[in-house]
Design a protein around this motif. Structure first.
Motif, PDB file in Angstrom:
ATOM      1  N   MET A 192      -5.214  -0.059   0.194  1.00 52.40           N
ATOM      2  CA  MET A 192      -5.529  -1.371   0.770  1.00 52.40           C
ATOM      3  C   MET A 192      -5.403  -1.352   2.302  1.00 52.40           C
ATOM      4  SD  MET A 192      -6.655  -4.167  -0.374  1.00 52.40           S
ATOM      5  CE  MET A 192      -6.945  -5.835   0.133  1.00 52.40           C
ATOM      6  N   CYS A 242      -8.514  -0.104   3.866  1.00 54.59           N
ATOM      7  CA  CYS A 242      -9.582  -1.118   3.865  1.00 54.59           C
ATOM      8  C   CYS A 242      -9.439  -2.062   5.054  1.00 54.59           C
ATOM      9  CB  CYS A 242      -9.556  -1.921   2.569  1.00 54.59           C
ATOM     10  SG  CYS A 242      -9.926  -0.960   1.114  1.00 54.59           S
ATOM     11  N   THR A 247     -11.856  10.276   0.185  1.00 52.83           N
ATOM     12  CA  THR A 247     -12.191   9.124   1.028  1.00 52.83           C
ATOM     13  C   THR A 247     -13.117   9.535   2.164  1.00 52.83           C
ATOM     14  OG1 THR A 247     -10.018   8.147   0.535  1.00 52.83           O
ATOM     15  CG2 THR A 247     -11.234   7.239   2.405  1.00 52.83           C
ATOM     16  N   PRO A 293     -16.171  -0.701   3.275  1.00 53.15           N
ATOM     17  CA  PRO A 293     -14.806  -1.056   2.882  1.00 53.15           C
ATOM     18  C   PRO A 293     -14.646  -1.206   1.372  1.00 53.15           C
ATOM     19  CG  PRO A 293     -15.554  -2.457   4.689  1.00 53.15           C
ATOM     20  CD  PRO A 293     -16.744  -1.716   4.178  1.00 53.15           C
ATOM     21  N   ALA A 339     -11.979   0.704  -0.988  1.00 54.95           N
ATOM     22  CA  ALA A 339     -11.081  -0.062  -1.861  1.00 54.95           C
ATOM     23  C   ALA A 339     -11.143   0.472  -3.281  1.00 54.95           C
ATOM     24  CB  ALA A 339     -11.476  -1.540  -1.838  1.00 54.95           C
ATOM     25  N   SER A 379      -9.338   3.785  -3.554  1.00 57.18           N
ATOM     26  CA  SER A 379      -7.880   3.622  -3.426  1.00 57.18           C
ATOM     27  C   SER A 379      -7.227   3.255  -4.746  1.00 57.18           C
ATOM     28  CB  SER A 379      -7.563   2.565  -2.364  1.00 57.18           C
ATOM     29  OG  SER A 379      -7.973   1.286  -2.807  1.00 57.18           O
TER      30      SER A 379
END
Length: 322
Positions: A1, A4, A269, A313, A317, A320
């Motif tokens: 988070m 993000c 990522t 984003p 998210a 994650s």
């Protein structure tokens, strides 16, 4: 988070820079010639300098393995993107299927992903991200040329001698040399004031060029938005169709694939950020050079750039949660 939130703030800063580029273009400071020259400087000098700077680090076998893993996954991404876009955008007379495919495959990773990757993971992120850029350049100068010119247009020279790949090769030599040069020789070089100072100056110059990447890239992107015309871009259904494939379908497929690959979340990522970036400006450039519908490509670049503020984003998210 946390990633993000960082990305959202970074994107906000990038959009502020894009607004500056938009306004400067509106005021007449940016014309096609100016943006073309700036794009060339960015592509041929500043981005390669960023890549080389990211390789100036002590050799670690684990990092070398990470890079090779990332390069392999990125090549798989581009191959799958080409297959998927060929299936969705079939070859038909009277259509711009080549431009549709080009806009679906090639991403603006250096302009958009690199600043975000740098903010999240520093030089290590750029180091891993350069694998994606290298893979894209190999694929660009092979499949990209094949798309417009067929097999006859493909050249081994153009696939190898291009700014992104050459910078990666130079960076790799620098990275590996720290393991190949004996430690006592490295100590002698470090003690010598001239060689030590020279090395620091070269590294500082590379870092200064790297710092220019984000502002110049965003000013250019803002100027492109103004030239393309936002209203014309967002009211074209074909543009949204291609944008949906580029920004939603292809990154989702990649997300599903890397979920099962046993690599760190940071590498996943970085790969996903590079792969979920907007359509590359080079798509319009290639289209214009080959006398295709480059205006359509510019519209796709506009729309994908605008919606990337939401999609990039969102994908970070999602990853994650793994």
């Amino acid at each position: 988070m946390e990633h993000c939130i960082t990305i959202l703030w970074r994107i906000f800063v990038m959009f502020l820079l894009m607004i500056c580029g938009f306004i400067l273009s509106k005021l007449g400071f940016f014309d096609e010639k100016t943006t073309g020259k700036l794009s060339s400087i960015l592509t041929k000098f500043i981005i390669p300098a960023s890549i080389i700077a990211s390789f100036v680090r002590k050799f670690e076998a684990s990092e070398a393995t990470d890079f090779l893993f990332a390069f392999g996954i990125d090549m798989l991404f581009f191959i799958l993107s080409a297959l998927l876009s060929s299936f969705i955008f079939r070859r038909k007379e009277g259509t711009d299927f080549r431009d549709y495919r080009m806009c679906s495959i090639y991403v603006n990773n250096a302009f958009f992903a690199f600043p975000l990757i740098s903010a999240l993971f520093g030089d290590y992120g750029i180091f891993i991200g350069s694998a994606h850029l290298s893979a894209m350049h190999v694929f660009l100068w092979t499949y990209g040329i094949f798309l417009y010119k067929g097999k006859e247009g493909i050249s081994l020279k153009s696939a190898i001698i291009n700014p992104g790949l050459m910078a990666t090769l130079i960076g790799t030599i620098i990275f590996v040399s720290s393991a190949l040069i004996p430690e006592n020789a490295m100590n002698v070089l470090a003690i010598n004031s001239f060689t030590s100072q020279l090395g620091e100056c070269l590294y500082e110059a590379l870092n200064m060029l790297k710092g220019a990447n984000t502002p110049i890239a965003m000013l250019i992107a803002g100027a492109w938005l103004e030239k393309a015309g936002i209203k014309k871009s967002v009211t074209d259904f074909s543009v949204w169709k291609v944008s949906f494939v580029r920004m939603i379908i292809i990154p989702l497929i990649l997300l599903g694939i890397i979920y099962f690959i046993p690599i760190s979340k940071d590498i996943k990522t970085v790969i996903l950020l590079g792969s979920s970036a907007p359509t590359a400006i080079i798509a319009a450039t290639f289209s214009q050079i080959n006398e295709a519908n480059y205006v359509f490509c510019t519209k796709v670049i506009t729309v994908t750039t605008l919606i990337s503020a939401i999609t990039m984003p969102a994908f970070v998210a999602l990853i994650s949660l793994f």
